[in-house]
Scaffold this motif. Structure first.
Motif, mmCIF file in Angstrom:
data_model
loop_
_atom_site.group_PDB
_atom_site.id
_atom_site.type_symbol
_atom_site.label_atom_id
_atom_site.label_comp_id
_atom_site.label_asym_id
_atom_site.label_seq_id
_atom_site.Cartn_x
_atom_site.Cartn_y
_atom_site.Cartn_z
ATOM 1 N N MET A 73 3.396 12.616 -4.136
ATOM 2 C CA MET A 73 4.272 11.445 -4.215
ATOM 3 C C MET A 73 3.431 10.169 -4.192
ATOM 4 S SD MET A 73 7.339 10.240 -1.628
ATOM 5 C CE MET A 73 8.292 11.718 -1.935
ATOM 6 N N GLU A 74 3.732 9.269 -5.105
ATOM 7 C CA GLU A 74 2.961 8.035 -5.197
ATOM 8 C C GLU A 74 3.309 7.100 -4.037
ATOM 9 O OE1 GLU A 74 2.253 4.312 -8.308
ATOM 10 O OE2 GLU A 74 3.449 6.072 -8.889
ATOM 11 N N GLU A 75 2.267 6.521 -3.456
ATOM 12 C CA GLU A 75 2.479 5.629 -2.324
ATOM 13 C C GLU A 75 3.054 4.294 -2.777
ATOM 14 O OE1 GLU A 75 -0.487 4.856 0.506
ATOM 15 O OE2 GLU A 75 -0.815 6.938 1.043
ATOM 16 N N LYS A 76 3.959 3.778 -1.962
ATOM 17 C CA LYS A 76 4.516 2.460 -2.208
ATOM 18 C C LYS A 76 3.631 1.439 -1.525
ATOM 19 C CE LYS A 76 8.678 -0.289 -1.336
ATOM 20 N NZ LYS A 76 10.038 -0.278 -0.736
ATOM 21 N N ARG A 77 3.315 0.357 -2.226
ATOM 22 C CA ARG A 77 2.437 -0.665 -1.665
ATOM 23 C C ARG A 77 3.158 -1.423 -0.560
ATOM 24 N NH1 ARG A 77 -0.795 -5.347 -5.083
ATOM 25 N NH2 ARG A 77 -1.975 -6.192 -3.312
ATOM 26 N N LEU A 78 2.491 -1.524 0.598
ATOM 27 C CA LEU A 78 3.090 -2.227 1.732
ATOM 28 C C LEU A 78 3.185 -3.722 1.455
ATOM 29 C CD1 LEU A 78 1.260 -0.527 4.749
ATOM 30 C CD2 LEU A 78 3.628 -0.209 4.071
ATOM 31 N N LYS A 79 4.336 -4.278 1.743
ATOM 32 C CA LYS A 79 4.541 -5.713 1.581
ATOM 33 C C LYS A 79 4.263 -6.426 2.891
ATOM 34 C CE LYS A 79 8.084 -5.226 -2.007
ATOM 35 N NZ LYS A 79 9.502 -5.499 -2.368
ATOM 36 N N PHE A 80 3.520 -7.533 2.809
ATOM 37 C CA PHE A 80 3.178 -8.283 4.015
ATOM 38 C C PHE A 80 4.439 -8.751 4.736
ATOM 39 C CE2 PHE A 80 2.411 -12.397 6.084
ATOM 40 C CZ PHE A 80 1.481 -12.010 7.037
ATOM 41 N N LEU A 81 5.453 -9.174 3.972
ATOM 42 C CA LEU A 81 6.690 -9.666 4.592
ATOM 43 C C LEU A 81 7.374 -8.571 5.401
ATOM 44 C CD1 LEU A 81 8.669 -11.988 4.978
ATOM 45 C CD2 LEU A 81 9.840 -11.254 2.880
ATOM 46 N N ASP A 82 7.354 -7.340 4.894
ATOM 47 C CA ASP A 82 7.955 -6.224 5.630
ATOM 48 C C ASP A 82 7.223 -5.989 6.953
ATOM 49 O OD1 ASP A 82 9.831 -5.776 3.674
ATOM 50 O OD2 ASP A 82 8.684 -4.205 2.666
ATOM 51 N N ILE A 83 5.881 -6.003 6.888
ATOM 52 C CA ILE A 83 5.079 -5.810 8.100
ATOM 53 C C ILE A 83 5.334 -6.944 9.087
ATOM 54 C CG2 ILE A 83 2.729 -5.636 9.034
ATOM 55 C CD1 ILE A 83 3.596 -3.217 7.427
ATOM 56 N N LEU A 84 5.415 -8.171 8.571
ATOM 57 C CA LEU A 84 5.648 -9.329 9.440
ATOM 58 C C LEU A 84 6.998 -9.237 10.138
ATOM 59 C CD1 LEU A 84 4.581 -12.076 10.412
ATOM 60 C CD2 LEU A 84 5.726 -13.119 8.437
ATOM 61 N N VAL A 85 8.044 -8.896 9.386
ATOM 62 C CA VAL A 85 9.384 -8.798 9.965
ATOM 63 C C VAL A 85 9.438 -7.691 11.010
ATOM 64 C CG1 VAL A 85 11.785 -8.179 9.482
ATOM 65 C CG2 VAL A 85 10.599 -9.791 7.998
ATOM 66 N N MET A 86 8.871 -6.525 10.687
ATOM 67 C CA MET A 86 8.888 -5.415 11.644
ATOM 68 C C MET A 86 8.008 -5.719 12.855
ATOM 69 S SD MET A 86 9.076 -2.020 9.212
ATOM 70 C CE MET A 86 7.728 -2.480 8.116
ATOM 71 N N GLY A 87 6.876 -6.417 12.624
ATOM 72 C CA GLY A 87 6.014 -6.812 13.734
ATOM 73 C C GLY A 87 6.697 -7.799 14.659
ATOM 74 N N MET A 88 7.424 -8.765 14.070
ATOM 75 C CA MET A 88 8.162 -9.724 14.885
ATOM 76 C C MET A 88 9.292 -9.047 15.644
ATOM 77 S SD MET A 88 8.322 -13.085 12.400
ATOM 78 C CE MET A 88 9.126 -14.106 13.630
ATOM 79 N N ALA A 89 9.906 -8.064 15.014
ATOM 80 C CA ALA A 89 10.948 -7.303 15.706
ATOM 81 C C ALA A 89 10.357 -6.552 16.890
ATOM 82 C CB ALA A 89 11.612 -6.327 14.736
ATOM 83 N N LEU A 90 9.201 -5.914 16.678
ATOM 84 C CA LEU A 90 8.541 -5.180 17.757
ATOM 85 C C LEU A 90 8.126 -6.129 18.872
ATOM 86 C CD1 LEU A 90 7.652 -2.332 18.521
ATOM 87 C CD2 LEU A 90 5.458 -2.774 17.406
ATOM 88 N N PHE A 91 7.606 -7.304 18.505
ATOM 89 C CA PHE A 91 7.247 -8.322 19.502
ATOM 90 C C PHE A 91 8.454 -8.677 20.350
ATOM 91 C CE2 PHE A 91 7.857 -12.869 20.328
ATOM 92 C CZ PHE A 91 6.841 -13.119 21.229
ATOM 93 N N ALA A 92 9.586 -8.943 19.707
ATOM 94 C CA ALA A 92 10.782 -9.355 20.439
ATOM 95 C C ALA A 92 11.326 -8.239 21.316
ATOM 96 C CB ALA A 92 11.858 -9.824 19.455
ATOM 97 N N MET A 93 11.210 -6.987 20.841
ATOM 98 C CA MET A 93 11.668 -5.861 21.648
ATOM 99 C C MET A 93 10.780 -5.688 22.883
ATOM 100 S SD MET A 93 12.502 -3.086 18.667
ATOM 101 C CE MET A 93 13.419 -3.555 17.212
ATOM 102 N N PHE A 94 9.466 -5.905 22.707
ATOM 103 C CA PHE A 94 8.548 -5.874 23.841
ATOM 104 C C PHE A 94 8.831 -7.026 24.793
ATOM 105 C CE2 PHE A 94 5.121 -3.470 21.377
ATOM 106 C CZ PHE A 94 5.263 -2.330 22.137
ATOM 107 N N PHE A 95 9.023 -8.210 24.212
ATOM 108 C CA PHE A 95 9.060 -9.421 25.018
ATOM 109 C C PHE A 95 10.443 -9.621 25.616
ATOM 110 C CE2 PHE A 95 9.173 -13.874 26.094
ATOM 111 C CZ PHE A 95 7.941 -14.052 26.675
ATOM 112 N N GLY A 96 10.637 -9.074 26.785
ATOM 113 C CA GLY A 96 11.921 -9.180 27.453
ATOM 114 C C GLY A 96 11.792 -9.724 28.856
ATOM 115 N N ALA A 97 12.551 -9.135 29.752
ATOM 116 C CA ALA A 97 12.641 -9.655 31.110
ATOM 117 C C ALA A 97 11.291 -9.671 31.824
ATOM 118 C CB ALA A 97 13.644 -8.815 31.904
#
Length: 455
Positions: free
Chosen positions: A1-25
């Motif tokens: 199966m041919e690999e799909k090229r990772l988009k920087f925007l996708d990584i940024l959005v998911m990284g920011m989501a992970l940051f926010a999930m980490f950054f809590g109380a």
């Protein structure tokens, strides 16, 4: 199966989501108090905090990527079926209803609501809080986008405004020596944010989002998961450092001494922005805590759904977690922290040992290396916890690094290197064995070691 090229925007959005999930109380309340108590040594305390929080979280993500198993049980399975289930479930409960998700609502109430509405009922507020969590977490493949694209940018901007104001106009001079040991305080604070365990569970949410965006090969998922982790780590490093510095600027402000974690942060905001800042801060607190609550609820529900082989649906687990968290959240932040600390201190060393050893899994030829090292680390931690309750087990603190809270390191190394325990042949492929280790042998070697260590 041919690999799909990772988009920087996708990584940024998911990284920011992970940051926010980490950054809590915990991420909000621990760094300022660490900075205040560390005084002129705040940078040292911060560095140890960041190593035992962000650094180990990245190692956990690396370990999961290395094994290609994106779940907590994916790396704890080396312990055997029953120990893996017990350790994984305890960790999931810590990230779920007690204490993480419960603490998000309690912190929001104490820091965001009470200063503005002192007589507001906590049960009513937490009920409204968890209704929002339920609505936003009930659809797992939308969690990362909701958090990463909408909630996180507002949260980050608000936090940066507060930190920049504190650098431009400090509350006070940083000229007081550390009250406690900043190395130990930084380490324990890093433990209590739960981000190492969070990394092992929140990766489920990120992987779900990754596959929803069309990245389906093992290579694509690994690169996307690691990239998201790095983005989150950079954000956490900046925000943690700023909050620790803000706490350090209060080290010689008399009226701010002796405050608990939540009261200190409220006092810092009030000193920087006045009464108007309390409203802004209430929004920041709400966003920080709601994003973590959504992510943690979703991740734990996914974990338990997979654990029971989908006999109970994800949606039902979300409802169960929300209800339990609502009940626990009303006991107060201090009580939640006091209750959770012994449990966390028990399982954290064992999980850290597993994470570190997993990074070298291709070199390890016997599963007992994992098992005995983890058992030794957890037994040492258990003895330290019992000593805190007045039992005569405090001798473990005389082990090397015990004064810094690392008494478990040497026993773990001993357990991972005792050749007599690794006589079973390795299996093909993974290079580890399924041989059982009798608990009597573990206790025998551990007793001999601890007696020798304290002579």
């Amino acid at each position: 199966m041919e690999e799909k090229r990772l988009k920087f925007l996708d990584i940024l959005v998911m990284g920011m989501a992970l940051f926010a999930m980490f950054f809590g109380a915990g991420n909000l309340i621990f760094p300022p108090l660490l900075g205040q108590q560390s005084g002129t040594s705040w940078l040292i305390g911060f560095l140890f905090f960041i190593v035992f929080d962000v650094g180990l979280s990245l190692l956990a993500i690396l370990a999961l990527v290395k094994k290609g198993k994106y779940s907590l049980s994916g790396i704890t399975d080396v312990m055997g079926k029953i120990p893996c289930l017990i350790i994984s479930c305890i960790a999931a409960i810590c990230i779920g209803p007690m204490p993480t998700v419960a603490r998000t609502a309690a912190v929001t109430f104490e820091m965001g609501v009470q200063p503005l509405f002192p007589n507001f009922n906590s049960w009513i507020f937490s009920g409204l809080f968890f209704i929002i969590v339920l609505i936003l977490a009930i659809r797992p493949n939308q969690v990362a986008d909701i958090v990463g694209k909408v909630l996180t940018p507002i949260l980050v901007i608000g936090l940066l405004v507060m930190i920049v104001k504190g650098f431009i106009d400090p509350i006070g001079a940083i000229d007081v020596e550390a009250i406690n040991n900043p190395i130990k305080d930084g380490t324990l604070s890093g433990y209590q944010t739960l981000d190492v365990i969070s990394a092992m569970l929140l990766i489920l949410v990120i992987i779900d989002a990754i596959t929803a965006k069309g990245y389906t090969t093992q290579s694509e998922m690994s690169k996307a998961a690691l990239g998201s982790g790095i983005v989150a780590a950079i954000g956490l490093f900046i925000i943690y450092g700023g909050l620790t510095y803000l706490g350090a600027t209060t080290c010689n402000v008399q009226e701010m001494q002796g405050l608990n974690q939540t009261a200190l942060l409220v006092a810092i905001v009030e000193a920087l922005f006045g009464n108007v800042g309390i409203v802004l801060f209430a929004i920041i607190v709400f966003l920080a805590c709601i994003t973590t609550a959504i992510g943690a609820t979703s991740a734990v529900a996914m974990f338990f759904e997979k654990t029971v082989h989908q006999k109970i649906s994800y949606q039902k687990f979300v409802i169960i977690i929300v209800i339990l968290s609502w009940i626990f959240s009303n006991v107060g932040v201090s009580v939640i922290i006091q209750f959770s600390t012994p449990l966390l201190n028990l399982i954290y060393p064992g999980l850290l040992v597993i994470v570190i050893l997993t990074l070298f899994c291709d070199k390890i030829k016997n599963r007992n290396i994992y098992r005995v090292a983890v058992y030794f680390a957890m037994i040492t931690s258990a003895l330290e916890i019992l000593a805190g309750f007045g039992l005569p087990t405090g001798f473990v603190t005389s082990l090397p690094l015990g004064e810094f809270g690392f008494a478990w390191i040497l026993p773990a190394i001993l357990g991972g290197n005792h050749r007599k325990m690794y006589s079973r042949p390795p299996c093909r492929g993974c290079g580890i064995t399924a041989g059982k280790m009798e608990i009597s042998r573990i206790l025998f070697f551990y007793e001999a070691f601890t007696q020798k260590a304290v002579r």
